[in-house]
Scaffold this motif. Structure first.
Motif, mmCIF file in Angstrom:
data_model
loop_
_atom_site.group_PDB
_atom_site.id
_atom_site.type_symbol
_atom_site.label_atom_id
_atom_site.label_comp_id
_atom_site.label_asym_id
_atom_site.label_seq_id
_atom_site.Cartn_x
_atom_site.Cartn_y
_atom_site.Cartn_z
ATOM 1 N N ASN A 82 41.417 57.768 -17.666
ATOM 2 C CA ASN A 82 41.223 58.070 -17.762
ATOM 3 C C ASN A 82 41.220 59.417 -18.811
ATOM 4 N N SER A 89 37.246 60.592 -15.674
ATOM 5 C CA SER A 89 37.417 61.783 -16.109
ATOM 6 C C SER A 89 37.191 62.897 -17.032
ATOM 7 N N CYS A 90 36.090 63.611 -16.943
ATOM 8 C CA CYS A 90 36.021 64.455 -17.939
ATOM 9 C C CYS A 90 36.481 65.704 -18.366
ATOM 10 N N LYS A 91 38.170 65.829 -17.695
ATOM 11 C CA LYS A 91 38.491 67.247 -17.851
ATOM 12 C C LYS A 91 38.653 67.722 -19.345
ATOM 13 N N GLN A 350 31.062 67.702 -10.762
ATOM 14 C CA GLN A 350 32.332 67.506 -11.169
ATOM 15 C C GLN A 350 33.280 68.051 -12.798
ATOM 16 N N LEU A 351 32.347 69.029 -13.693
ATOM 17 C CA LEU A 351 32.719 69.477 -14.013
ATOM 18 C C LEU A 351 33.086 70.577 -13.602
ATOM 19 N N ASN A 353 34.829 70.855 -10.830
ATOM 20 C CA ASN A 353 35.735 70.802 -10.043
ATOM 21 C C ASN A 353 36.514 70.710 -11.247
ATOM 22 N N GLN A 354 36.573 70.448 -11.963
ATOM 23 C CA GLN A 354 37.721 69.876 -12.826
ATOM 24 C C GLN A 354 38.098 71.119 -14.022
#
Length: 368
Positions: A82, A89-91, A350-351, A353-354
């Motif tokens: 994470n 995970s790239c939050k 993905q970015l 969506n995060q």
């Protein structure tokens, strides 16, 4: 007489048997070993006890350590999985991007980050270098190209066919900082869909070669095409490949000769190399990042809120299912050898969506 003897003899045998039975019974009941209470040994005579207790403690400690080791490994794997710099995970990509790449300071070559006489390595040709001469150094940006401040909103405008008839022009122009890619046309009816505001625009050297004859002949048409970008920065990849250097310098000379208000600046190959390493760690494995991916990375450094327009690498509209051209202004195909646009889009999605950035993939109506 004989009868009496037989009687005595029988009684004797019977008595012997009875005696034997009584002895056996009493012997089993009275002389069976009794279950003793545990003996409490003194501390002086508890060597065996201490050794047994020590072994138990060692085993217990060993199991505790092993369990702790397993827990630590699980925690490490969970943390690693994470972590902001992992592909799962790239939050916190924005934070890691700033730490590892720092586009705010390094994206553009300046006299501060690339001193006179320093050796520049071409990011597209690692074995080739160039030593910064006094003339080249004089062209490098003095001071800070981004006014040393973070913007509230950035719009990164790609050139995908999805922008055609999108009516996104006003939304794009409302951003505090607008980045455009590869000298796209903005006028002649495109304004409504792509806007006009430009703070930074990139230029692929192939445009100079194919469209303007490498600026070896007449150059006025090229200079006039730059008017639509006002006094924005023109980002030139002069040190990506060795063949680009002389061509990009001719662009700079042309702009100076004609007094164009646009400001030519050079893309830093060190920054591009750090970007490639960073996104590779996120699972993006391609020969070279696209201009759109580079500029998105820069925007994540420069702005709090990043909005992407025109980033749709497919030939069918996601909502109307209509066929799309490759660009909003033509159907010329990009370089599929260097870039993997679908993989880049997957990462951008993905970015999105995060919550790291915002992808606009439809018409820009009042609800956007």
């Amino acid at each position: 007489m004989r009868g009496q003897r037989f009687l005595y003899f029988s009684l004797l045998i019977l008595g012997s048997l009875l005696t034997t039975f009584i002895w056996y019974t009493f012997n089993n009941n009275w002389h069976r070993p009794l279950k003793k209470d545990p003996e409490i040994k003194s501390s002086d005579s508890c060597t065996d006890c201490r050794e047994e207790k020590h072994i138990i403690e060692l085993c217990s400690a060993s199991r505790t350590q092993e369990n702790q080791k397993v827990n630590n490994q699980q925690l490490h794997q969970k943390t690693k999985k994470n972590a902001p710099g992992s592909s799962d995970s790239c939050k916190d990509c924005r934070t890691w991007l700033r730490l590892k790449c720092n586009g705010f300071e390094n994206a553009i070559i300046t006299q501060k980050n690339t001193p006179l006489g320093s050796k520049v390595i071409y990011d597209g040709e690692k074995k080739k270098t160039i030593k910064v001469t006094a003339e080249q150094f004089s062209f490098f940006f003095q001071g800070h190209p981004f006014s040393n401040k973070t913007r509230q909103t950035c719009a990164v405008v790609g050139n995908g066919g999805i922008l055609a008839n999108s009516s996104c022009g006003k939304m794009i122009d409302s951003a505090e900082f607008v980045i455009r890619c590869n000298l796209p046309p903005l006028s002649n009816g495109y304004e409504k869909h792509v806007g006009m505001k430009t703070d930074l625009v990139t230029a692929n050297p192939s445009i100079f070669t194919k469209k303007y004859g490498s600026l070896l002949g007449r150059r006025r048409m090229f200079v006039e095409s730059l008017c639509q970008y006002g006094n924005s920065m023109l980002l030139l990849p002069a040190f990506s490949f060795s063949l680009n250097t002389a061509l990009c310098l001719r662009v700079l000379y042309t702009i100076e000769d004609f007094g164009s208000p646009i400001q030519p600046v050079f893309l830093n190959p060190k920054y591009l190399e750090s970007l490639a390493v960073f996104w590779r760690s996120q699972g993006l494995k391609e020969t070279r990042l696209s201009t759109g991916m580079m500029m998105t990375s820069l925007a994540l450094d420069l702005c709090d809120d990043v909005h992407l327009y025109g980033f749709w690498p497919f030939s069918v509209h996601p909502h109307s299912f209509q066929d799309l051209t490759n660009h909003y202004y033509d159907d010329a195909q990009g370089n599929k050898v260097f870039h993997s646009m679908s993989d880049e889009f997957k990462l951008l999605l993905q970015l999105h969506n995060q919550g790291v950035l915002k992808l606009h993939l439809g018409e820009c109506g009042a609800n956007e």
